[in-house]
Design a protein around this motif. Structure first.
Motif, PDB file in Angstrom:
ATOM      1  N   ILE A   1       0.726  -1.174   0.018  1.00  0.00           N
ATOM      2  CA  ILE A   1      -0.050   0.029  -0.010  1.00  0.00           C
ATOM      3  C   ILE A   1       0.859   1.228   0.164  1.00  0.00           C
ATOM      4  CG2 ILE A   1      -1.738   1.370   1.221  1.00  0.00           C
ATOM      5  CD1 ILE A   1      -2.749  -1.090  -0.071  1.00  0.00           C
ATOM      6  N   ARG A   2       0.691   1.909  -1.061  1.00  0.00           N
ATOM      7  CA  ARG A   2       1.635   3.354  -1.050  1.00  0.00           C
ATOM      8  C   ARG A   2       1.007   4.575  -1.457  1.00  0.00           C
ATOM      9  NH1 ARG A   2       3.526   0.530  -6.328  1.00  0.00           N
ATOM     10  NH2 ARG A   2       1.467  -0.764  -5.676  1.00  0.00           N
ATOM     11  N   VAL A   3      -0.394   4.259  -1.433  1.00  0.00           N
ATOM     12  CA  VAL A   3      -1.389   5.604  -1.525  1.00  0.00           C
ATOM     13  C   VAL A   3      -2.476   5.285  -0.608  1.00  0.00           C
ATOM     14  CG1 VAL A   3      -2.830   6.939  -2.848  1.00  0.00           C
ATOM     15  CG2 VAL A   3      -0.614   6.360  -3.767  1.00  0.00           C
ATOM     16  N   VAL A   4      -3.032   6.313   0.240  1.00  0.00           N
ATOM     17  CA  VAL A   4      -4.082   6.141   1.129  1.00  0.00           C
ATOM     18  C   VAL A   4      -4.842   7.310   0.483  1.00  0.00           C
ATOM     19  CG1 VAL A   4      -5.338   6.243   3.441  1.00  0.00           C
ATOM     20  CG2 VAL A   4      -3.117   4.695   2.959  1.00  0.00           C
ATOM     21  N   THR A   5      -6.111   7.209   0.303  1.00  0.00           N
ATOM     22  CA  THR A   5      -7.089   8.090  -0.090  1.00  0.00           C
ATOM     23  C   THR A   5      -8.139   8.154   1.048  1.00  0.00           C
ATOM     24  OG1 THR A   5      -8.017   7.054  -1.731  1.00  0.00           O
ATOM     25  CG2 THR A   5      -6.533   8.277  -2.522  1.00  0.00           C
ATOM     26  N   LEU A   6      -8.607   9.340   1.064  1.00  0.00           N
ATOM     27  CA  LEU A   6     -10.072   9.618   2.117  1.00  0.00           C
ATOM     28  C   LEU A   6     -11.154  10.278   1.345  1.00  0.00           C
ATOM     29  CD1 LEU A   6      -7.014  10.073   3.835  1.00  0.00           C
ATOM     30  CD2 LEU A   6      -8.505  10.192   5.758  1.00  0.00           C
ATOM     31  N   THR A   7     -12.440   9.762   1.643  1.00  0.00           N
ATOM     32  CA  THR A   7     -13.620  10.611   1.271  1.00  0.00           C
ATOM     33  C   THR A   7     -14.363  10.260   2.711  1.00  0.00           C
ATOM     34  OG1 THR A   7     -14.576   8.905  -0.033  1.00  0.00           O
ATOM     35  CG2 THR A   7     -13.276  10.832  -1.113  1.00  0.00           C
ATOM     36  N   VAL A   8     -14.287  10.836   3.701  1.00  0.00           N
ATOM     37  CA  VAL A   8     -14.728  10.710   5.103  1.00  0.00           C
ATOM     38  C   VAL A   8     -15.648  11.723   5.648  1.00  0.00           C
ATOM     39  CG1 VAL A   8     -13.116   9.039   5.730  1.00  0.00           C
ATOM     40  CG2 VAL A   8     -12.702  11.313   6.305  1.00  0.00           C
ATOM     41  N   THR A   9     -15.834  12.983   4.770  1.00  0.00           N
ATOM     42  CA  THR A   9     -16.567  14.070   5.100  1.00  0.00           C
ATOM     43  C   THR A   9     -15.908  14.903   5.999  1.00  0.00           C
ATOM     44  OG1 THR A   9     -18.073  13.291   6.803  1.00  0.00           O
ATOM     45  CG2 THR A   9     -18.726  12.915   4.555  1.00  0.00           C
ATOM     46  N   GLU A  10     -16.325  16.249   6.219  1.00  0.00           N
ATOM     47  CA  GLU A  10     -15.475  17.071   6.969  1.00  0.00           C
ATOM     48  C   GLU A  10     -15.360  16.843   8.421  1.00  0.00           C
ATOM     49  OE1 GLU A  10     -17.716  19.366   3.688  1.00  0.00           O
ATOM     50  OE2 GLU A  10     -18.243  17.826   4.975  1.00  0.00           O
ATOM     51  N   LYS A  11     -16.582  16.307   9.122  1.00  0.00           N
ATOM     52  CA  LYS A  11     -16.745  16.066  10.445  1.00  0.00           C
ATOM     53  C   LYS A  11     -15.812  14.695  11.038  1.00  0.00           C
ATOM     54  CE  LYS A  11     -20.977  13.557   9.889  1.00  0.00           C
ATOM     55  NZ  LYS A  11     -22.447  13.540   9.933  1.00  0.00           N
ATOM     56  N   ALA A  12     -15.192  13.938  10.333  1.00  0.00           N
ATOM     57  CA  ALA A  12     -14.582  12.831  10.376  1.00  0.00           C
ATOM     58  C   ALA A  12     -13.177  13.243  10.731  1.00  0.00           C
ATOM     59  CB  ALA A  12     -14.552  11.658   9.347  1.00  0.00           C
ATOM     60  N   TYR A  13     -12.731  14.492  10.275  1.00  0.00           N
ATOM     61  CA  TYR A  13     -11.204  14.976  10.464  1.00  0.00           C
ATOM     62  C   TYR A  13     -11.270  15.511  12.064  1.00  0.00           C
ATOM     63  CZ  TYR A  13     -10.337  14.574   5.722  1.00  0.00           C
ATOM     64  OH  TYR A  13      -9.924  13.987   4.435  1.00  0.00           O
ATOM     65  N   HIS A  14     -12.326  15.814  12.583  1.00  0.00           N
ATOM     66  CA  HIS A  14     -12.420  16.266  14.267  1.00  0.00           C
ATOM     67  C   HIS A  14     -11.559  17.426  14.208  1.00  0.00           C
ATOM     68  CE1 HIS A  14     -14.392  12.985  16.057  1.00  0.00           C
ATOM     69  NE2 HIS A  14     -13.843  12.068  14.909  1.00  0.00           N
ATOM     70  N   LEU A  15     -11.540  18.324  13.002  1.00  0.00           N
ATOM     71  CA  LEU A  15     -11.152  19.614  13.114  1.00  0.00           C
ATOM     72  C   LEU A  15     -11.934  20.750  13.245  1.00  0.00           C
ATOM     73  CD1 LEU A  15      -8.442  18.866  10.113  1.00  0.00           C
ATOM     74  CD2 LEU A  15      -7.807  19.144  12.326  1.00  0.00           C
ATOM     75  N   ASP A  16     -11.463  21.693  14.126  1.00  0.00           N
ATOM     76  CA  ASP A  16     -12.452  22.977  14.315  1.00  0.00           C
ATOM     77  C   ASP A  16     -12.550  23.383  12.950  1.00  0.00           C
ATOM     78  OD1 ASP A  16     -13.180  25.803  14.594  1.00  0.00           O
ATOM     79  OD2 ASP A  16     -13.009  25.294  16.842  1.00  0.00           O
ATOM     80  N   PRO A  17     -13.915  23.697  12.454  1.00  0.00           N
ATOM     81  CA  PRO A  17     -13.893  24.247  10.993  1.00  0.00           C
ATOM     82  C   PRO A  17     -13.475  25.572  10.852  1.00  0.00           C
ATOM     83  CG  PRO A  17     -15.990  24.076  11.854  1.00  0.00           C
ATOM     84  CD  PRO A  17     -15.142  23.224  12.989  1.00  0.00           C
ATOM     85  N   ALA A  18     -13.493  26.214  11.951  1.00  0.00           N
ATOM     86  CA  ALA A  18     -12.936  27.742  12.004  1.00  0.00           C
ATOM     87  C   ALA A  18     -11.726  28.007  11.970  1.00  0.00           C
ATOM     88  CB  ALA A  18     -13.732  28.575  13.166  1.00  0.00           C
ATOM     89  N   THR A  19     -10.889  27.153  12.714  1.00  0.00           N
ATOM     90  CA  THR A  19      -9.396  27.413  12.999  1.00  0.00           C
ATOM     91  C   THR A  19      -8.539  26.084  12.375  1.00  0.00           C
ATOM     92  OG1 THR A  19      -9.361  26.218  15.121  1.00  0.00           O
ATOM     93  CG2 THR A  19     -10.249  28.433  15.116  1.00  0.00           C
TER      94      THR A  19
END
Length: 496
Positions: free
Chosen positions: A126-144
């Motif tokens: 496995i040499r490439v990992v791609t993601l389509t998990v939607t914004e909320k799955a990243y657990h990042l503050d959308p503002a910052t």
């Protein structure tokens, strides 16, 4: 979904019975996997999987995809029963075309077997990992963009248990890969996030630090893992029983993993793959040194206009985006949003006209064969609004310019989350911050000023400089007043 259409099920045994023009370009089982994809969404199957299969057919390589469903079993079960085959129906006003895609080599379900997914993440093949998990799955503050772990993520990163979240899977997989020294890897976000490669890097680095991993592992990741940015584009509505029925009529067999999409697709990829990649450019992808201008073009013009049509259309009682565009004056207002606000807020890619691109977007949205539900697009607004609309407003305000039409979109979102359409129909609040939104609204008067004051206090969405901008606040309250008094139809008629 019950088997109601077609005499038999899609799978390897059924391939010879398919129309020739509908057969896969690559036969499953003949190509070894080199990509692991997190998120077996309809979008991935209609976008990255299609590009990858086309690249394999033209240029070859060991680049089949291991598809991983993070939580839901429905799609994974359907694909396993069909030998990882599925179909994509391209929906055009002039007719439809259905073809089976053979890019998937294997299907995994992370929630039931996370150890297997971690093992794959550490595998040298496995040499490439791609993601389509939607914004909320990243657990990042959308503002910052700061890492904001919930209890499940904290447990994944700090407790000795199999991971169940996307950050947990990535951290465990990278630690296992570093321990085995399994070779370099590209982690590729294909989600609609601003600077998605940079955001994914930030997530991984912050999650590794939060997990208190050894410095040697951090150093290994820094030397061996890249995070190419991307821009992805194809309208892919949620699959319905009609999607399955259309595929069955075209194929003569039943496909319970069928997806439908518009004919148009685009993929811009920063070419930073330390262990190689498929020849995606041979399948029509654009390779770039910086995907940022393309990403801003798409997020602000296509996604921003999509959200605007969704909120205003749902408030006006329209079921689909195409229906929403039939609301008198809405297309005119959306064109002004693009021409007067979006186009003035950033520098587009060379030789690209934002206004022309916006016109093309509206033509695509008007495709009656794409029945994209306004309520589906309106979901998760707190995660989408910053990159789709608020960044446009912030850049305009930084330049001392007004944001008349973009503030209408903010006002439409605020009215939408109050939960009632113009005719009194209840609207769903499908949002990871739903409880917080409701709590803020309960504490303020149900007036345009009260609603705006409450929701501008949503610090996870509105950065302080925007929330405290008197001109922005006044514009949003003005639009909310118009929407309350005249509804969407009347407001648009007065504004056009």
């Amino acid at each position: 979904m019950a088997l109601t259409v077609g005499a038999s099920r899609l799978g390897l045994a059924a391939l010879r019975r398919l129309p020739v023009e509908s057969r896969p370009l690559v036969r499953p089982g003949t190509v070894r996997a080199g990509i692991l994809h997190l998120g077996l969404s309809a979008f991935h199957r209609a976008h990255q999987a299609v590009y990858t299969e086309a690249a394999l057919a033209v240029a070859g390589g060991d680049w089949a995809i291991v598809g991983v469903a993070p939580r839901s079993t429905a799609v994974a079960d359907a694909l396993r029963a069909q030998d990882a085959l599925f179909s994509v129906t391209s929906l055009s006003p002039d007719g439809c075309h259905t073809r089976v895609v053979g890019a998937l080599a294997e299907i995994r379900h992370a929630a039931s077997d996370p150890v297997a997914v971690v093992t794959l993440l550490a595998a040298p093949s496995i040499r490439v990992v791609t993601l389509t998990v939607t914004e909320k799955a990243y657990h990042l503050d959308p503002a910052t963009g700061r890492f904001r772990p919930d209890a499940a993520v904290v447990a994944d990163l700090r407790a000795d248990r199999p991971p169940g979240t996307v950050p947990g899977l990535l951290v465990r997989g990278l630690l296992a890969r570093a321990a085995a020294d399994s070779g370099p890897l590209a982690l590729v976000s294909c989600d609609n996030l601003p600077a998605n490669g940079h955001r994914l890097r930030g997530l991984v680095e912050q999650a590794l630090a939060f997990a208190r991993v050894p410095s040697a592992a951090l150093d290994w990741v820094g030397r061996n893992v890249t995070f190419p940015g991307t821009m992805v584009d194809r309208i892919v509505p949620a699959s319905t029983p009609a999607t399955v029925a259309d595929a069955a009529r075209a194929l003569g067999v039943t496909d319970l993993a069928a997806v439908a999409a518009e004919p148009y697709r685009q993929w811009v990829i920063e070419d930073d793959f330390p262990a190689g990649r498929p020849a995606w450019e041979r399948a029509g992808a654009v390779l770039a040194t910086d995907a940022g201008p393309w990403e801003r073009l798409k997020l602000r013009t296509l996604n921003g206009v999509h959200s605007a049509a969704a909120y205003l259309g749902a408030l006006a009682g329209r079921e689909t985006i195409a229906d929403a565009l039939a609301v008198p004056h809405l297309s005119t207002v959306l064109r002004r949003l693009v021409a007067q606000d979006v186009a003035a807020s950033f520098t587009p890619p060379d030789e690209v006209s934002v206004i022309d691109y916006g016109d093309q977007v509206l033509d695509r949205f008007a495709n009656p064969a794409i029945r994209y539900q306004t309520r589906q697009v309106a979901g998760d607004g707190s995660q989408k609004l910053p990159q789709r609309v608020l960044h446009t407003i912030a850049d305009l305000r930084s330049a001392g310019a007004p944001a008349r039409w973009a503030t209408l979109v903010v006002a439409a979102w605020m009215r939408y989350v109050r939960g009632r359409a113009d005719d009194g129909t209840e609207l769903p609040l499908d949002d990871p911050l739903a409880d917080r939104i409701r709590a803020l609204l309960v504490d303020r008067p149900d007036t345009p000023t009260g609603v705006a004051e409450a929701l501008f206090g949503l610090t996870e969405v509105f950065p302080p400089d925007l929330a405290e901008d008197d001109e922005v606040r006044a514009a949003v309250i003005g639009w909310l007043t118009e929407l309350d008094r005249y509804g969407v139809s009347g407001t648009l008629a007065r504004a056009a």
